[in-house]
Design a protein around this motif. Sequence first.
Motif, PDB file in Angstrom:
ATOM      1  N   PRO A 162       0.804  -1.214   0.000  1.00 53.19           N
ATOM      2  CA  PRO A 162       0.000   0.000   0.000  1.00 53.19           C
ATOM      3  C   PRO A 162       0.846   1.278   0.000  1.00 53.19           C
ATOM      4  O   PRO A 162       2.074   1.225   0.105  1.00 53.19           O
ATOM      5  N   THR A 163       0.181   2.402  -0.104  1.00 55.92           N
ATOM      6  CA  THR A 163       0.840   3.711  -0.112  1.00 55.92           C
ATOM      7  C   THR A 163       1.863   3.807   1.011  1.00 55.92           C
ATOM      8  O   THR A 163       1.611   3.379   2.132  1.00 55.92           O
ATOM      9  N   GLY A 164       3.033   4.357   0.667  1.00 56.04           N
ATOM     10  CA  GLY A 164       4.080   4.555   1.665  1.00 56.04           C
ATOM     11  C   GLY A 164       5.158   3.490   1.628  1.00 56.04           C
ATOM     12  O   GLY A 164       6.276   3.707   2.080  1.00 56.04           O
ATOM     13  N   GLN A 165       4.827   2.321   1.053  1.00 54.77           N
ATOM     14  CA  GLN A 165       5.809   1.231   1.045  1.00 54.77           C
ATOM     15  C   GLN A 165       6.936   1.485   0.041  1.00 54.77           C
ATOM     16  O   GLN A 165       8.053   1.002   0.224  1.00 54.77           O
ATOM     17  N   GLY A 166       6.633   2.239  -1.013  1.00 50.88           N
ATOM     18  CA  GLY A 166       7.691   2.621  -1.960  1.00 50.88           C
ATOM     19  C   GLY A 166       8.745   3.462  -1.258  1.00 50.88           C
ATOM     20  O   GLY A 166       9.953   3.218  -1.382  1.00 50.88           O
ATOM     21  N   ILE A 167       8.288   4.438  -0.488  1.00 54.69           N
ATOM     22  CA  ILE A 167       9.190   5.318   0.268  1.00 54.69           C
ATOM     23  C   ILE A 167       9.990   4.515   1.294  1.00 54.69           C
ATOM     24  O   ILE A 167      11.196   4.733   1.468  1.00 54.69           O
ATOM     25  N   SER A 168       9.336   3.576   1.977  1.00 51.48           N
ATOM     26  CA  SER A 168      10.058   2.763   2.971  1.00 51.48           C
ATOM     27  C   SER A 168      11.231   2.034   2.322  1.00 51.48           C
ATOM     28  O   SER A 168      12.341   1.995   2.877  1.00 51.48           O
ATOM     29  N   ALA A 169      10.996   1.448   1.147  1.00 47.37           N
ATOM     30  CA  ALA A 169      12.067   0.715   0.450  1.00 47.37           C
ATOM     31  C   ALA A 169      13.165   1.671  -0.009  1.00 47.37           C
ATOM     32  O   ALA A 169      14.357   1.357   0.083  1.00 47.37           O
ATOM     33  N   LYS A 170      12.773   2.838  -0.478  1.00 49.13           N
ATOM     34  CA  LYS A 170      13.748   3.833  -0.949  1.00 49.13           C
ATOM     35  C   LYS A 170      14.660   4.291   0.193  1.00 49.13           C
ATOM     36  O   LYS A 170      15.875   4.411   0.030  1.00 49.13           O
ATOM     37  N   LEU A 171      14.082   4.552   1.350  1.00 50.39           N
ATOM     38  CA  LEU A 171      14.899   4.989   2.485  1.00 50.39           C
ATOM     39  C   LEU A 171      15.849   3.874   2.913  1.00 50.39           C
ATOM     40  O   LEU A 171      16.997   4.133   3.286  1.00 50.39           O
ATOM     41  N   ALA A 172      15.385   2.627   2.826  1.00 52.09           N
ATOM     42  CA  ALA A 172      16.244   1.499   3.195  1.00 52.09           C
ATOM     43  C   ALA A 172      17.417   1.345   2.222  1.00 52.09           C
ATOM     44  O   ALA A 172      18.562   1.155   2.646  1.00 52.09           O
ATOM     45  N   ILE A 173      17.141   1.475   0.914  1.00 53.90           N
ATOM     46  CA  ILE A 173      18.236   1.287  -0.052  1.00 53.90           C
ATOM     47  C   ILE A 173      19.226   2.443   0.042  1.00 53.90           C
ATOM     48  O   ILE A 173      20.444   2.265  -0.059  1.00 53.90           O
TER      49      ILE A 173
END
Length: 284
Positions: A162-173
């Motif tokens: 859902p919304t927000g999971q793209g950002i979570s992955a980006k911050l992790a990478i």
Amino acid sequence: MHHKKIGWIGLGNMGFPMAKNLENAGFPLSVFNRTPSKSEPFTDRSEVYISALELVKNCDIIFTMVSNDAAIIDLYADIFQLEDIEGKLFVDMSTISKELTLRTARQLKEKQARFIDAPVAGSTVPAKEGTLIIMAGGDEKDLQEVLPYFQKLGKAVKHLGPTGQGISAKLAINYFLSITYQGLAETVLFGEQSGIKREDMLEIINESASGSGATKVKTPLLLQQDYSAAFALDLMLKDINLAKNEGANSPLSKVLIETYQQAHDAGFGKQDVIGIINYLKQIQ
């Protein structure tokens, strides 16, 4: 073949080549940038707008790619004032806080508009080549609608939930990259202290298991000692702080924030992220 009208807002280091890839693919594109001169190369084939709001009114799918939370807040505050954005699909490819991502999505939903967060892994070269990795959060149906555009921007699209999971992955990478770059810079300097030439050390790194796309892409910058920004150190500092706010709280995260912050304070923020070597050299 009829295409929906596509808008692109934000023609920075990454946004410019990405928008160009959409234009080159023949999509009916409209662009807007706060600094109008950045839009000039689009005047031949695309519509150039001098107002973000006029662009939004005239487009069905709107990509936004700006530098930080403040820029997104400014941009979307105006968009929320528009009477009718029902059904429009907003695709934000910026790297911003998860909190702001979720809030923006919620405010758009209240106006019956849709939202996908789709930050990317890769810097200016993959952006030009259309080989980015796109990390998407949002509705599967909305993602299917933008897939033809994503396919011109990246080599892989990951739908992460859902919304927000793209950002979570980006911050992790980006967190991982911040470790890699600081480690690479420290290793090169450590080698030099012992009399190992920089090019030899980099060759050993890149030809061994410790080499990666990240080390290889920064090697020419380290050899030529040219630190003009493909991805600015200040942007990495912003992303590490965002990761910290999302719960990255480990021995390394404390060291990273401290080092990148001090490098910024020492005046290296506008250099490429691997310019961290200049700061580390100073404190040796």
